[in-house]
Design an enzyme around this catalytic site. Structure first.
Site, PDB file in Angstrom:
ATOM      1  N   CYS A 177      -2.488   8.545   2.672  1.00  8.94           N
ATOM      2  CA  CYS A 177      -2.108   8.146   1.311  1.00  8.94           C
ATOM      3  C   CYS A 177      -3.260   8.435   0.360  1.00  8.94           C
ATOM      4  CB  CYS A 177      -1.630   6.714   1.252  1.00  8.94           C
ATOM      5  SG  CYS A 177      -2.720   5.575   2.038  1.00  8.94           S
ATOM      6  N   GLU A 201       0.882  -1.178   0.000  1.00  8.65           N
ATOM      7  CA  GLU A 201       0.000   0.000   0.000  1.00  8.65           C
ATOM      8  C   GLU A 201       0.909   1.213   0.000  1.00  8.65           C
ATOM      9  OE1 GLU A 201      -3.088  -0.249  -0.288  1.00  8.65           O
ATOM     10  OE2 GLU A 201      -3.552  -2.268   0.437  1.00  8.65           O
TER      11      GLU A 201
HETATM   12  C1  UN1 Z   1      -3.617   5.574   4.591  1.00  8.11           C
HETATM   13  O1  UN1 Z   1      -3.547   6.787   4.451  1.00  8.11           O
HETATM   14  O2  UN1 Z   1      -2.592   4.873   4.729  1.00  8.11           O
HETATM   15  O3  UN1 Z   1      -9.410   6.058   3.080  1.00  8.11           O
HETATM   16  C2  UN1 Z   1      -4.889   4.829   4.697  1.00  8.11           C
HETATM   17  C3  UN1 Z   1      -8.811   6.592   4.010  1.00  8.11           C
HETATM   18  C4  UN1 Z   1      -8.570   5.754   5.239  1.00  8.11           C
HETATM   19  C5  UN1 Z   1      -7.327   4.951   5.079  1.00  8.11           C
HETATM   20  C6  UN1 Z   1      -6.113   5.703   4.658  1.00  8.11           C
HETATM   21  N1  UN1 Z   1      -9.684   4.890   5.439  1.00  8.11           N
HETATM   22  O4  UN1 Z   1      -8.433   7.736   3.993  1.00  8.11           O
END
Ligand code: UN1
Length: 514
Positions: free
Chosen positions: A301, A267
């Site tokens: 992210c 990820e």
């Molecule tokens: C991340 O930023 O690593 O969709 C995950 C989202 C959260 C998860 C982010 N449920 O912003």
């Protein structure tokens, strides 16, 4: 803001001034590693210390986990689900103090931190249901009186390596699925947020002990990647590594795990955009854009990094957005009036400033923000004014992920051009289009539309629900975790064929008579 007494929060979470960073679920271990101090990015104060895991400690944990797997895999899946159900109940009790710790140690605002703990609770509920649905297909055999089916077996040790920006939820949506799948977990959290990981293990440890779950099912190894990363990624004892972090490091993880033919769920970075068409609801789009760009101080992210605006709405949107940005309350993450907390540390501030310099050098125009805040309330040196810049999509800096509240505005003319701009970045995590016109929305979701793992209509790029599979394409790494059928990655698939005839017919009609 009224003075917060963080000592009482630490007490509620059973944290000490010095905490061991190695846990096997039911036992806390003496460690040989260095002491790491954790400071709050909101006020720069020392929260507590954690003694890191050394390499020897790590190998001992892996041995314990290997043993635990032998018995844990034989516990019926719904019974494993029952443990996860109790973990979900326990997390509900600790939602507020754990939310406060996430906020204080990492820097995201309290509302978002509560949301993060809620994601843990939600994935527990999801995993409990999943524990009764670890199903495979049955297929018709080409041979008479033969039966074929798929089944899923537990895989072994799952290594979870999480980033600082989601100090508790990312572990949960890996670990809770892994747990019902019959796996055991070794978690290496980000060294910026060890205390959150220790607190989580205190919470789940109680449930594991009460249920006499063997030592080694949920393990914590607090160690930084420089010290333990390569050892862990190359470790053949770990059939699956789930890594959340930057594309750069992710490539190395993929290589090290791949060299030993292990599996990885990666990820990695995103470069998420919102396309705003002339048919968008302006107020709704603005709210989504602001939350997406400044939520978690631009350190998700899934954060919104680019807004691709139709030229007919460009000026109006820009004006309204700038007006909102200039009024955003910036401050201590635990202050309930704050909408924009600090960046995680001073290095992140430096990266933010460097990126802004590069935007300027490459021809971009800063239209608001970009300064580092000083003075009362901002002594930690981690607070910045969120920045908006007008750019071209092909600038080198725009093609990269800057993990900070730096938002780019880009103009388009036709929808085809907007989608082309949208997809023309190396990353492919999350995406959104705002419009009430069905031709536009369906085109965006079609094969010629967004190339991301997540594509939304009239919803921003961040804040995905746990029920869907989470992850992205291209430089985002291709992994999927959390909901939908992502559980399959945590198990090994086996195809079984059973002959209940008295003959031995061979597949493909081969004759082989002795
Ligand atoms: C991340 O930023 O690593 O969709 C995950 C989202 C959260 C998860 C982010 N449920 O912003």
């Amino acid at each position: 803001m009224k003075e917060i007494n963080f000592k009482s929060v630490l007490k509620d979470l059973h944290l000490e001034e010095v905490n061991p960073g190695v846990c096997t679920g039911t036992e806390w271990k003496k460690t040989s590693g260095k002491f790491i101090e954790s400071y709050s990015p909101s006020d720069g104060k020392l929260i507590a210390r954690v003694q890191q895991c050394g390499v020897e400690d790590y190998h001992a944990v892996i041995n314990t986990a290997k043993n635990a797997f032998k018995s844990w895999r034989m516990v019926p899946a719904p019974k494993r689900g029952e443990i996860v159900r109790q973990i979900g109940l326990e997390l509900r009790k600790y939602k507020e103090p754990l939310g406060k710790l996430v906020s204080y140690e990492m820097g995201k605002i309290y509302q978002e931190s509560l949301g993060e703990v809620q994601e843990m609770i939600d994935i527990c509920d999801f995993a409990v249901g999943q524990s009764r649905q670890l199903y495979g297909f049955t297929m018709h055999s080409e041979r008479a009186k033969h039966r074929m089916y798929d089944q899923y077996h537990p895989l072994g040790i799952v290594g979870v390596v999480s980033a600082f920006n989601f100090p508790v939820a990312v572990w949960a949506w890996n670990a809770m699925i892994a747990l019902v799948a019959g796996d055991v977990v070794v978690w290496k959290p980000s060294s910026k947020v060890y205390l959150c990981a220790v607190a989580v293990h205190k919470i789940v440890g109680k449930v594991l002990k009460e249920n006499k779950v063997p030592e080694g099912v949920l393990n914590l190894v607090a160690a930084d990647s420089k010290m333990l990363g390569d050892t862990m990624f190359s470790d053949k004892n770990i059939p699956l590594v789930s890594f959340t972090g930057s594309t750069n490091i992710g490539k190395k993880v993929g290589r090290l795990v791949g060299e030993r033919l292990g599996r990885s769920i990666l990820e990695l970075g995103g470069n998420n955009a919102i396309i705003v068409t002339p048919n968008a609801d302006m107020e709704m789009t603005l709210r989504a854009a602001v939350f997406g760009a400044v939520g978690t101080c631009g350190q998700r992210c899934t954060s919104t990094r680019r807004i691709i605006l139709h030229e007919s709405v460009y000026d109006e949107f820009k004006q309204k957005l700038v007006a909102i940005y200039r009024k955003l309350p910036i401050g201590h993450a635990l202050d309930e009036n704050t909408l924009l907390g600090p960046l995680v540390d001073k290095r992140a501030v430096q990266d933010f400033q460097n990126a802004i310099e590069r935007v300027k050098q490459q021809g971009g125009k800063i239209i608001t923000g970009g300064d580092v805040l000083e003075g009362a309330g901002f002594e930690a040196g981690t607070f910045v004014k969120p920045c908006i810049a007008e750019v071209e999509n092909n600038y080198e800096i725009v093609q990269e992920e800057t993990f900070a509240p730096l938002l780019y505005l880009i103009k388009y003319n036709t929808l085809e051009e907007a989608i082309q701009i949208h997809n023309d970045v190396p990353q492919g995590l999350s995406s959104a289009l705002f419009s009430t016109n069905m031709l536009e929305t369906e085109t965006f979701l079609s094969h010629e539309g967004s190339d991301c793992g997540i594509a939304n209509i009239n919803i921003g790029t961040s804040g995905a629900e746990i029920g869907g599979a989470f992850g992205g394409e291209k430089d985002t790494g291709g992994g999927r975790e959390s909901g939908s059928d992502a559980w399959k990655a945590y198990m090994r698939r086996q195809t079984n064929t059973i002959n209940f005839s008295t003959d031995l017919p061979l597949a493909q009609g081969i004759e082989f008579t002795l």
